[in-house]
Design a protein around this motif. Structure first.
Motif, PDB file in Angstrom:
ATOM      1  N   LYS A 120       0.877  -1.100   0.035  1.00 48.98           N
ATOM      2  CA  LYS A 120       0.089  -0.036   0.103  1.00 48.98           C
ATOM      3  C   LYS A 120       0.941   1.400   0.075  1.00 48.98           C
ATOM      4  O   LYS A 120       0.319   2.306  -0.555  1.00 48.98           O
ATOM      5  CB  LYS A 120      -1.027   0.121   1.378  1.00 48.98           C
ATOM      6  CG  LYS A 120      -1.995  -0.876   1.131  1.00 48.98           C
ATOM      7  CD  LYS A 120      -2.945  -0.883   2.504  1.00 48.98           C
ATOM      8  CE  LYS A 120      -4.021  -1.870   2.296  1.00 48.98           C
ATOM      9  NZ  LYS A 120      -4.968  -1.523   3.538  1.00 48.98           N
ATOM     10  N   THR A 165      -0.286   8.202  -2.020  1.00 54.59           N
ATOM     11  CA  THR A 165      -0.554   6.914  -2.681  1.00 54.59           C
ATOM     12  C   THR A 165      -2.271   6.552  -2.385  1.00 54.59           C
ATOM     13  O   THR A 165      -2.598   5.540  -2.277  1.00 54.59           O
ATOM     14  CB  THR A 165       0.271   5.852  -1.888  1.00 54.59           C
ATOM     15  OG1 THR A 165       0.380   6.093  -0.454  1.00 54.59           O
ATOM     16  CG2 THR A 165       1.683   5.869  -2.310  1.00 54.59           C
ATOM     17  N   GLU A 200      -4.479   7.374  -4.162  1.00 60.42           N
ATOM     18  CA  GLU A 200      -5.167   6.891  -5.616  1.00 60.42           C
ATOM     19  C   GLU A 200      -4.193   6.035  -6.527  1.00 60.42           C
ATOM     20  O   GLU A 200      -4.572   5.649  -7.829  1.00 60.42           O
ATOM     21  CB  GLU A 200      -5.569   8.175  -6.428  1.00 60.42           C
ATOM     22  CG  GLU A 200      -6.499   9.032  -5.624  1.00 60.42           C
ATOM     23  CD  GLU A 200      -7.695   8.335  -5.498  1.00 60.42           C
ATOM     24  OE1 GLU A 200      -8.173   7.519  -6.101  1.00 60.42           O
ATOM     25  OE2 GLU A 200      -8.666   8.557  -4.236  1.00 60.42           O
ATOM     26  N   MET A 201      -3.023   6.002  -6.165  1.00 60.08           N
ATOM     27  CA  MET A 201      -2.134   4.996  -6.985  1.00 60.08           C
ATOM     28  C   MET A 201      -1.043   4.310  -6.151  1.00 60.08           C
ATOM     29  O   MET A 201      -0.840   4.770  -4.919  1.00 60.08           O
ATOM     30  CB  MET A 201      -1.062   5.868  -7.891  1.00 60.08           C
ATOM     31  CG  MET A 201      -0.282   7.106  -7.223  1.00 60.08           C
ATOM     32  SD  MET A 201       0.449   8.042  -8.438  1.00 60.08           S
ATOM     33  CE  MET A 201       1.417   9.206  -7.081  1.00 60.08           C
ATOM     34  N   PRO A 202      -0.605   3.010  -6.531  1.00 62.72           N
ATOM     35  CA  PRO A 202       0.453   2.317  -5.737  1.00 62.72           C
ATOM     36  C   PRO A 202       1.646   3.106  -5.785  1.00 62.72           C
ATOM     37  O   PRO A 202       2.168   4.199  -6.838  1.00 62.72           O
ATOM     38  CB  PRO A 202       0.466   1.142  -6.608  1.00 62.72           C
ATOM     39  CG  PRO A 202       0.121   1.421  -7.923  1.00 62.72           C
ATOM     40  CD  PRO A 202      -0.782   2.559  -7.960  1.00 62.72           C
ATOM     41  N   THR A 253       0.998  -7.837  -8.068  1.00 60.29           N
ATOM     42  CA  THR A 253       0.147  -6.642  -7.791  1.00 60.29           C
ATOM     43  C   THR A 253      -0.916  -6.977  -6.464  1.00 60.29           C
ATOM     44  O   THR A 253      -1.044  -8.259  -6.086  1.00 60.29           O
ATOM     45  CB  THR A 253      -0.784  -6.189  -8.964  1.00 60.29           C
ATOM     46  OG1 THR A 253      -1.608  -6.990  -9.139  1.00 60.29           O
ATOM     47  CG2 THR A 253       0.279  -5.928 -10.169  1.00 60.29           C
ATOM     48  N   TYR A 279      -2.385  -3.585  -4.018  1.00 61.06           N
ATOM     49  CA  TYR A 279      -3.128  -2.171  -4.167  1.00 61.06           C
ATOM     50  C   TYR A 279      -3.094  -1.696  -5.316  1.00 61.06           C
ATOM     51  O   TYR A 279      -2.049  -1.551  -5.990  1.00 61.06           O
ATOM     52  CB  TYR A 279      -2.312  -1.411  -3.014  1.00 61.06           C
ATOM     53  CG  TYR A 279      -2.801  -0.066  -2.599  1.00 61.06           C
ATOM     54  CD1 TYR A 279      -3.991   0.077  -1.887  1.00 61.06           C
ATOM     55  CD2 TYR A 279      -2.069   0.889  -3.037  1.00 61.06           C
ATOM     56  CE1 TYR A 279      -4.582   1.304  -1.695  1.00 61.06           C
ATOM     57  CE2 TYR A 279      -2.708   2.451  -2.699  1.00 61.06           C
ATOM     58  CZ  TYR A 279      -3.952   2.293  -1.771  1.00 61.06           C
ATOM     59  OH  TYR A 279      -4.201   3.757  -1.659  1.00 61.06           O
ATOM     60  N   HIS A 280      -4.201  -1.108  -5.615  1.00 64.71           N
ATOM     61  CA  HIS A 280      -4.529  -0.286  -6.994  1.00 64.71           C
ATOM     62  C   HIS A 280      -3.853  -1.108  -8.161  1.00 64.71           C
ATOM     63  O   HIS A 280      -3.107  -0.335  -8.967  1.00 64.71           O
ATOM     64  CB  HIS A 280      -3.981   0.983  -7.053  1.00 64.71           C
ATOM     65  CG  HIS A 280      -4.980   2.052  -6.457  1.00 64.71           C
ATOM     66  ND1 HIS A 280      -6.091   2.065  -6.408  1.00 64.71           N
ATOM     67  CD2 HIS A 280      -4.745   3.013  -5.165  1.00 64.71           C
ATOM     68  CE1 HIS A 280      -6.631   3.070  -5.803  1.00 64.71           C
ATOM     69  NE2 HIS A 280      -5.904   3.456  -5.089  1.00 64.71           N
ATOM     70  N   ARG A 281      -4.179  -2.311  -8.220  1.00 63.51           N
ATOM     71  CA  ARG A 281      -3.570  -3.206  -9.284  1.00 63.51           C
ATOM     72  C   ARG A 281      -4.074  -3.034 -10.863  1.00 63.51           C
ATOM     73  O   ARG A 281      -3.350  -3.097 -11.730  1.00 63.51           O
ATOM     74  CB  ARG A 281      -4.147  -4.440  -9.330  1.00 63.51           C
ATOM     75  CG  ARG A 281      -5.568  -4.906  -9.380  1.00 63.51           C
ATOM     76  CD  ARG A 281      -6.106  -6.257  -9.369  1.00 63.51           C
ATOM     77  NE  ARG A 281      -7.370  -6.469  -9.480  1.00 63.51           N
ATOM     78  CZ  ARG A 281      -7.822  -7.670  -9.806  1.00 63.51           C
ATOM     79  NH1 ARG A 281      -7.124  -8.765  -9.873  1.00 63.51           N
ATOM     80  NH2 ARG A 281      -9.213  -7.766  -9.720  1.00 63.51           N
ATOM     81  N   GLU A 282      -5.043  -1.675 -10.829  1.00 61.19           N
ATOM     82  CA  GLU A 282      -5.393  -1.352 -12.166  1.00 61.19           C
ATOM     83  C   GLU A 282      -4.059  -0.664 -12.839  1.00 61.19           C
ATOM     84  O   GLU A 282      -4.285  -0.696 -14.093  1.00 61.19           O
ATOM     85  CB  GLU A 282      -6.786  -0.786 -12.003  1.00 61.19           C
ATOM     86  CG  GLU A 282      -6.528   0.896 -11.375  1.00 61.19           C
ATOM     87  CD  GLU A 282      -6.794   0.528  -9.874  1.00 61.19           C
ATOM     88  OE1 GLU A 282      -6.818   1.809  -9.276  1.00 61.19           O
ATOM     89  OE2 GLU A 282      -6.801  -0.565  -9.204  1.00 61.19           O
ATOM     90  N   HIS A 283      -3.404   0.112 -12.042  1.00 62.90           N
ATOM     91  CA  HIS A 283      -2.433   0.679 -12.467  1.00 62.90           C
ATOM     92  C   HIS A 283      -1.418  -0.140 -13.177  1.00 62.90           C
ATOM     93  O   HIS A 283      -0.891   0.321 -14.356  1.00 62.90           O
ATOM     94  CB  HIS A 283      -1.637   1.902 -11.690  1.00 62.90           C
ATOM     95  CG  HIS A 283      -2.687   2.905 -11.066  1.00 62.90           C
ATOM     96  ND1 HIS A 283      -2.276   4.173 -11.568  1.00 62.90           N
ATOM     97  CD2 HIS A 283      -3.623   2.844 -10.046  1.00 62.90           C
ATOM     98  CE1 HIS A 283      -3.146   5.026 -10.770  1.00 62.90           C
ATOM     99  NE2 HIS A 283      -3.805   4.001 -10.038  1.00 62.90           N
ATOM    100  N   TYR A 284      -1.240  -1.216 -12.808  1.00 66.21           N
ATOM    101  CA  TYR A 284      -0.167  -1.915 -13.318  1.00 66.21           C
ATOM    102  C   TYR A 284      -0.853  -2.813 -14.520  1.00 66.21           C
ATOM    103  O   TYR A 284      -0.112  -3.154 -15.380  1.00 66.21           O
ATOM    104  CB  TYR A 284       0.292  -2.897 -12.170  1.00 66.21           C
ATOM    105  CG  TYR A 284       1.177  -2.409 -11.260  1.00 66.21           C
ATOM    106  CD1 TYR A 284       2.626  -1.735 -11.613  1.00 66.21           C
ATOM    107  CD2 TYR A 284       0.806  -2.207 -10.036  1.00 66.21           C
ATOM    108  CE1 TYR A 284       3.146  -1.317 -10.421  1.00 66.21           C
ATOM    109  CE2 TYR A 284       1.473  -1.600  -9.032  1.00 66.21           C
ATOM    110  CZ  TYR A 284       2.756  -1.312  -9.286  1.00 66.21           C
ATOM    111  OH  TYR A 284       3.534  -0.456  -8.110  1.00 66.21           O
TER     112      TYR A 284
END
Length: 239
Positions: A13, A21, A23-25, A56, A58-63
């Motif tokens: 996190k 962090t 809104e993003m990892p 991934t 936390y906020h896996r969508e970024h990756y």
């Protein structure tokens, strides 16, 4: 066999960054204008790595969006990321690793590409990269024995006779990883917060020596919070 894949640990996190962090990892926090993980992905590709597995949480969508941008990237999600630590994330990646040698990296480090090239070309199958102690906070001290193999590591300097400081880049052979994950599978429910560094140490001491490689002039930094970021921006000579 030289590794052609890399695994980046990126499930955490990053709470020490506070609002950065939310809104993003933490791997996406920019260092000198570019997110740390994108710097790492580009360096790995330039060093000849063909496949990059990102563990991934936390906020896996970024990756996952990053994997759409770079065909070399694939992601492995750890659904227990909030209640576990990096060894759980690394264990989740075992099918993607598929019995191949790999480089293992943290998502929150910046470093010169020479670190990757040196590990890839070094004949030792298992390597922990260190430098002289330079980080001003949260050091992870590493002790090597007279043969140059891993003998101890700790965040408490008094517990070891430090040869240097952990960088957060390793080379791992299939045999070493199999021993790591085999042992961990028997204790994972009892040690959900285990960091992979401690499992590396256990494996190195029980069955599989790990060479400790010191690169005294390597430009690098682990960025854990805003103080680290400010220090690295000022003192680490990377473009």
């Amino acid at each position: 066999m030289k590794p052609e894949i890399a695994v980046i640990m990126a499930a955490g996190k990053g709470t020490r960054f506070g609002s950065l962090t939310a809104e993003m990892p933490k791997g996406f926090i920019p260092f000198k204008g570019k997110p740390m993980v994108i710097r790492s992905v580009e360096a790995l590709i330039d060093a000849g790595i063909k496949e990059i597995i990102i563990g991934t949480g936390y906020h896996r969508e970024h990756y996952e969006r990053l994997a759409e941008r770079f065909p070399e990237v694939k992601t492995v999600f750890s659904p227990r990321f909030a209640d576990t630590n990096s060894m759980e994330t690394l264990y989740r990646c075992r099918e993607a690793i598929a019995g191949r040698p790999f480089l293992l990296l943290e998502s929150d480090i910046v470093y010169d590409i020479s670190a990757l090239k040196t590990l890839i070309d070094d004949p030792h199958p298992d390597i922990m990269l260190i430098t002289p102690v330079t980080k001003f906070q949260d050091q992870y001290y590493v002790d090597a024995d007279s043969s140059g193999n891993l003998a101890g590591c700790s965040t408490d300097k008094s517990e070891v006779s430090p040869s240097g400081e952990l960088v957060g880049i390793h080379k791992i052979s299939p045999g070493f990883y199999k021993a790591m994950t085999g042992s961990y599978s028997r204790t994972m429910d009892e040690e959900p917060k285990l960091g992979y560094e401690f499992q590396i140490l256990r494996t190195a001491k029980s069955c599989c020596p790990m060479h400790v490689l010191n690169m005294p002039r390597l430009q690098w930094y682990e960025i854990d919070d805003t103080s680290d970021l400010a220090y690295a921006e000022k003192n680490i000579a990377l473009t």
